[in-house]
Scaffold this active site. Structure first.
Site, PDB file in Angstrom:
ATOM      1  N   LEU A 107       0.832  -1.215   0.000  1.00  0.00           N
ATOM      2  CA  LEU A 107       0.000   0.000   0.000  1.00  0.00           C
ATOM      3  C   LEU A 107       0.863   1.262   0.000  1.00  0.00           C
ATOM      4  O   LEU A 107       0.405   2.347   0.358  1.00  0.00           O
ATOM      5  CB  LEU A 107      -0.939  -0.009   1.215  1.00  0.00           C
ATOM      6  CG  LEU A 107      -1.882  -1.223   1.282  1.00  0.00           C
ATOM      7  CD1 LEU A 107      -2.742  -1.171   2.539  1.00  0.00           C
ATOM      8  CD2 LEU A 107      -2.774  -1.301   0.048  1.00  0.00           C
ATOM      9  N   SER A 143       3.591   2.281   1.766  1.00  0.00           N
ATOM     10  CA  SER A 143       4.023   2.966   2.983  1.00  0.00           C
ATOM     11  C   SER A 143       5.273   3.795   2.682  1.00  0.00           C
ATOM     12  O   SER A 143       5.462   4.873   3.256  1.00  0.00           O
ATOM     13  CB  SER A 143       4.303   1.952   4.086  1.00  0.00           C
ATOM     14  OG  SER A 143       5.178   0.952   3.620  1.00  0.00           O
ATOM     15  N   ASP A 171       3.706   5.137  -7.327  1.00  0.00           N
ATOM     16  CA  ASP A 171       3.333   5.300  -5.922  1.00  0.00           C
ATOM     17  C   ASP A 171       3.468   6.757  -5.481  1.00  0.00           C
ATOM     18  O   ASP A 171       2.587   7.302  -4.805  1.00  0.00           O
ATOM     19  CB  ASP A 171       4.202   4.409  -5.027  1.00  0.00           C
ATOM     20  CG  ASP A 171       4.154   2.947  -5.466  1.00  0.00           C
ATOM     21  OD1 ASP A 171       3.236   2.601  -6.223  1.00  0.00           O
ATOM     22  OD2 ASP A 171       5.033   2.188  -5.043  1.00  0.00           O
TER      23      ASP A 171
HETATM   24  C1  GLA Z   1       5.531  -1.141  -6.743  1.00  0.00           C
HETATM   25  C2  GLA Z   1       6.379  -0.033  -7.319  1.00  0.00           C
HETATM   26  C3  GLA Z   1       5.626   0.742  -8.392  1.00  0.00           C
HETATM   27  C4  GLA Z   1       4.979  -0.167  -9.408  1.00  0.00           C
HETATM   28  C5  GLA Z   1       4.228  -1.298  -8.716  1.00  0.00           C
HETATM   29  C6  GLA Z   1       3.717  -2.315  -9.692  1.00  0.00           C
HETATM   30  O1  GLA Z   1       4.475  -0.580  -6.021  1.00  0.00           O
HETATM   31  O2  GLA Z   1       6.810   0.841  -6.316  1.00  0.00           O
HETATM   32  O3  GLA Z   1       6.494   1.674  -8.993  1.00  0.00           O
HETATM   33  O4  GLA Z   1       5.939  -0.662 -10.307  1.00  0.00           O
HETATM   34  O5  GLA Z   1       5.027  -1.973  -7.769  1.00  0.00           O
HETATM   35  O6  GLA Z   1       2.733  -1.758 -10.496  1.00  0.00           O
END
Ligand code: GLA
Length: 393
Positions: A136, A138, A183
């Site tokens: 999620l 963090s 993210d």
């Molecule tokens: C992790 C990475 C993202 C993305 C996802 C998969 O969360 O931090 O950058 O690549 O995996 O979609």
């Protein structure tokens, strides 16, 4: 105690005075678009109500001193030392405790961007209610809270997309996790009731109303309690397969491949690389289709796309685990409109789109399926699209 209070209390007990302010940034779930970000493709995540808080004040020295509720000891680094600590060599552990590399890495990345700005030392205390290791984000929440605090206190005037890039630099080069930018972008650009559609090549982003609330729908998170780390192993390997696939196709990144290129891809590459490529190409299409369905038909129309995304991650990209598949199957068999694993995979969480009235049935069924399979009990809760970074105090 709320995480906001925890950050403030930790600051006061550790540093013996009140913080100047408290800033926070959210975690995220990804509605759809997995592993497409570092392939310069499309993603559709949303920020959640779980947040990380950074209580911060100037300390009158050249040091950054960092405390957090999830570590026992304080980490101290002089601002002028940061260039000696980072970047972290690929595949190596950072030269400071890993949790503190997210914080110090943001300070380092901001200094790299503004080498002339007269930046002064700060004390920082971190607390969070984003579950750690659950997929999620963090880590993006820590980076976003610290970047927002330092942007304000150091009066840098940087915009949210630049701060997202700062967070990604910290994650990639200070922590050493070869992740994309989804993210950080979703944390920095969160809006209530909306997901964020991001073109990870141009970094253009737009809010797409989800309509979940009006349709009586909830997003259930099923945290499998299987933890993962993206600085090691499978995530890096998937990234390398994608790069190899793009190279064999003679394109800059898999963003530039389309479904009509797949027959040729199948001929010129090994089966594993081909399936990795097929996941990315079809997943980009599913993100665009989800945005169109949400806009034109409403959220009940996206279920099949979520299910197809999960199947592609399970069979082609091979990043699911038995716990995630069990969560998705049990949710779908008990009335969920759609369900899929979310985040980088190899553990973490699944999401299920569920009518409000069906929540108890779906949660109970997932818990029962985990018990029957002998898995650790999952942690199940709902999330809703929430706002990005803010100053809380
Ligand atoms: C992790 C990475 C993202 C993305 C996802 C998969 O969360 O931090 O950058 O690549 O995996 O979609």
């Amino acid at each position: 105690m709320t995480a906001l209070t925890a950050a403030r209390d930790l600051f006061t007990t550790s540093f013996g005075r009140e913080p100047e302010g408290v800033w926070s940034a959210p975690g995220r779930v990804n509605l759809i678009g997995e592993h497409t970000d570092y392939n310069e493709g499309f993603v559709l995540p949303f920020a959640i109500q779980h947040r990380t808080y950074a209580a911060v004040a100037f300390n009158g020295t050249g040091d950054i001193r960092v405390e957090s509720t999830f570590a026992d000891s304080q980490v101290v680094a002089h601002l002028d030392e940061l260039d000696g600590i980072f970047p972290t060599a690929p595949g190596e552990a950072p030269g400071v405790p890993e949790w503190s590399a997210y914080v110090l890495g943001v300070a380092w990345a901001l200094r790299a961007l503004r080498p002339d700005a007269p930046l002064t030392g700060v004390d920082i205390a971190i607390a969070s209610d984003v579950p750690i290791g659950a997929g999620l984000s963090s880590s993006a929440a820590i980076e976003g809270a610290v970047a927002s605090a330092l942007n304000d206190l150091w009066e840098l005037g940087l915009d949210p997309v630049t701060l997202a890039q700062v967070g990604r630099k910290a994650e990639n080069e200070a922590v050493g996790a070869p992740t994309g930018i989804m993210d950080q972008m979703s944390s920095m650009l969160g809006r209530p009731d909306a997901a964020t559609f991001i073109d990870c090549r141009s970094l253009e982003a737009k809010s797409v109303p989800t309509g979940f609330r009006d349709a009586g729908l909830e997003v259930l998170v099923i945290d499998t309690q299987v933890t993962h780390a993206h600085s090691t192993g499978g995530y890096r390997e998937r990234r390398e397969s994608c790069e190899r696939g793009a190279q064999l196709l003679g394109i800059r990144s898999l963003r530039d491949a389309s479904v009509s290129d797949l027959p040729r891809a199948a001929e010129i590459m090994d089966d594993v690389t081909f399936r990795r490529v097929r996941h990315i190409v079809t997943e980009n299409q599913r993100v665009l289709a989800t945005v169109a369905a949400l806009t034109e038909q409403g959220p009940r129309a996206i279920g099949d796309l979520l299910v197809a995304s999960h199947a592609s991650m399970r069979d082609d990209f091979e990043i699911s685990v038995a716990e995630l598949d069990t969560a998705v199957d049990a949710a779908l068999e008990n009335g969920a409109i759609g369900a899929r694993m979310t985040g980088g995979g190899f553990g973490g969480a699944a999401i299920a789109l569920v009518a409000h009235a069906d929540l108890p049935r779906v949660s109970d069924a997932v818990e029962q399926a985990f018990a029957d399979a002998g898995f650790t009990a999952p942690h199940i809760f709902t999330v809703s699209p929430s706002e990005g970074p803010r100053r809380d105090a």
